[in-house]
Design an enzyme around this catalytic site. Structure first.
Site, PDB file in Angstrom:
ATOM      1  CG  HIS A 104      -4.311  -1.801   5.000  1.00 34.21           C
ATOM      2  ND1 HIS A 104      -5.007  -0.886   4.263  1.00 34.21           N
ATOM      3  CD2 HIS A 104      -3.874  -1.146   6.104  1.00 34.21           C
ATOM      4  CE1 HIS A 104      -5.012   0.282   4.900  1.00 34.21           C
ATOM      5  NE2 HIS A 104      -4.325   0.144   6.025  1.00 34.21           N
ATOM      6  CG  HIS A 157      -4.800   4.601   3.665  1.00 33.84           C
ATOM      7  ND1 HIS A 157      -5.961   4.487   4.390  1.00 33.84           N
ATOM      8  CD2 HIS A 157      -3.883   3.823   4.295  1.00 33.84           C
ATOM      9  CE1 HIS A 157      -5.759   3.674   5.414  1.00 33.84           C
ATOM     10  NE2 HIS A 157      -4.512   3.264   5.386  1.00 33.84           N
ATOM     11  CG  HIS A 176       2.251   3.876  10.081  1.00 31.02           C
ATOM     12  ND1 HIS A 176       1.989   3.851   8.735  1.00 31.02           N
ATOM     13  CD2 HIS A 176       1.079   3.557  10.700  1.00 31.02           C
ATOM     14  CE1 HIS A 176       0.712   3.541   8.544  1.00 31.02           C
ATOM     15  NE2 HIS A 176       0.152   3.353   9.717  1.00 31.02           N
TER      16      HIS A 176
END
Length: 306
Positions: A238, A81, A265
């Site tokens: 997100h 983030h 990821h």
């Protein structure tokens, strides 16, 4: 402010909070850095071997978050983030000092990172930026999960799709142009999980710091957070934030188009590793159009993902 020159922040910014997975209290200070420094993490709770470079070849785990480690095994986790915020704002150089092994989760999004950086302001330098230009289409597949990157003229486009059996989340898709779109909804979108998965995460030693203050929790067809969603595509947005943060582990801005379905990821990291396996897949260019040798990319810390 020129978008063609390297940038850092004007002054130190300190964040205090809890780690999402480790559950420990952590203090983190983002500091200005000189041109061509890049983004560096420094574990100030350790006296030596405490510098970790956020580089795709230093990713030691990509399970539920992105963890980077140096050659001595010192790690920093849940960096995505913060890295997404730095990428979106065009911050090329910064030193991140942290007194624990996990970036504070704050509210589960990049909102507070963005607000505090904009509050102190961004400093322009005279040094030209470097960009990675994708030259060939590359894809990576893992079952139903797919991701690809292909050449683009001037932008970084991220076209992301997620699919959940949960009917409230369902299938969501969004496309953003990272250097052109209004990214407010991306920055503000929080991490999320299914209520039924919480116990499994805790048994894995994860989500020790998770709460309704830093994550959206979906139980059946209900959102448990009283305030509901911040935007109608918060779930996929997100994922785009995560993708931006993970792409920044390439070290520079990327010019290309990313298309991803049901990724995360690990998939993003594996795609970038595949890109950098062959020099003909990419060019590294200074904004003055000066081509740099591909050996400028540091591949010396290549390691397998856990």
């Amino acid at each position: 402010m020129s978008v063609l020159n390297q940038k850092t922040i004007n002054k130190d910014i300190t964040f205090k909070g809890i780690g999402l997975h480790g559950g420990a209290n952590v203090t983190m200070t983002v500091k200005p850095a000189q041109p061509n420094s890049g983004i560096l993490f420094k574990r100030i709770d350790l006296k030596e071997d405490n510098i970790i470079i956020p580089n795709i070849f230093n990713v030691s785990s990509a399970v539920f978050c992105t963890t980077i480690s140096n050659e001595n095994g010192v790690s920093i986790s849940t960096i995505e983030h913060l890295m997404g915020a730095l990428y979106g704002l065009g911050i090329d150089n910064a030193l991140v000092e942290i007194d624990n092994q996990e970036v504070p989760i704050l509210d589960g999004s990049a909102k507070l990172f963005i607000e505090e950086i904009l509050k102190v302001g961004i400093r322009n330098s005279g040094a030209p930026i470097k960009i990675i230009k994708i030259e060939k289409r590359i894809e990576f597949n893992d079952g139903k999960k797919t991701i690809s990157i292909e050449p683009s003229k001037i932008s970084l486009d991220i076209d992301f799709e997620l699919k959940y059996e949960n009917s409230l989340i369902g299938t969501q898709r969004n496309l953003v142009k990272v250097f052109e779109s209004d990214l407010t909804d991306i920055y503000n979108s929080r991490t999320f999980c299914l209520f039924d998965d919480i116990e499994k995460l805790k048994k894995m030693g994860l989500a020790k710091g998770g709460s309704l203050d830093n994550a959206i929790v979906v139980k059946n067809n209900e959102i448990l957070n009283k305030e509901g969603l911040r935007n109608e595509k918060e779930f996929v947005n997100h994922k785009i934030l995560d993708c931006m943060g993970d792409l920044y582990l390439a070290g520079y801005k990327i010019i290309g188009k990313v298309v991803c379905s049901q990724g995360g990821h690990k998939l993003t990291n594996q795609l970038l590793r595949k890109v950098f396996q062959q020099d003909e897949n990419f060019s590294l260019i200074e904004i003055t159009e000066k081509h740099l040798p591909n050996t400028f990319i540091n591949k010396s810390h290549l390691r397998s993902i856990a």
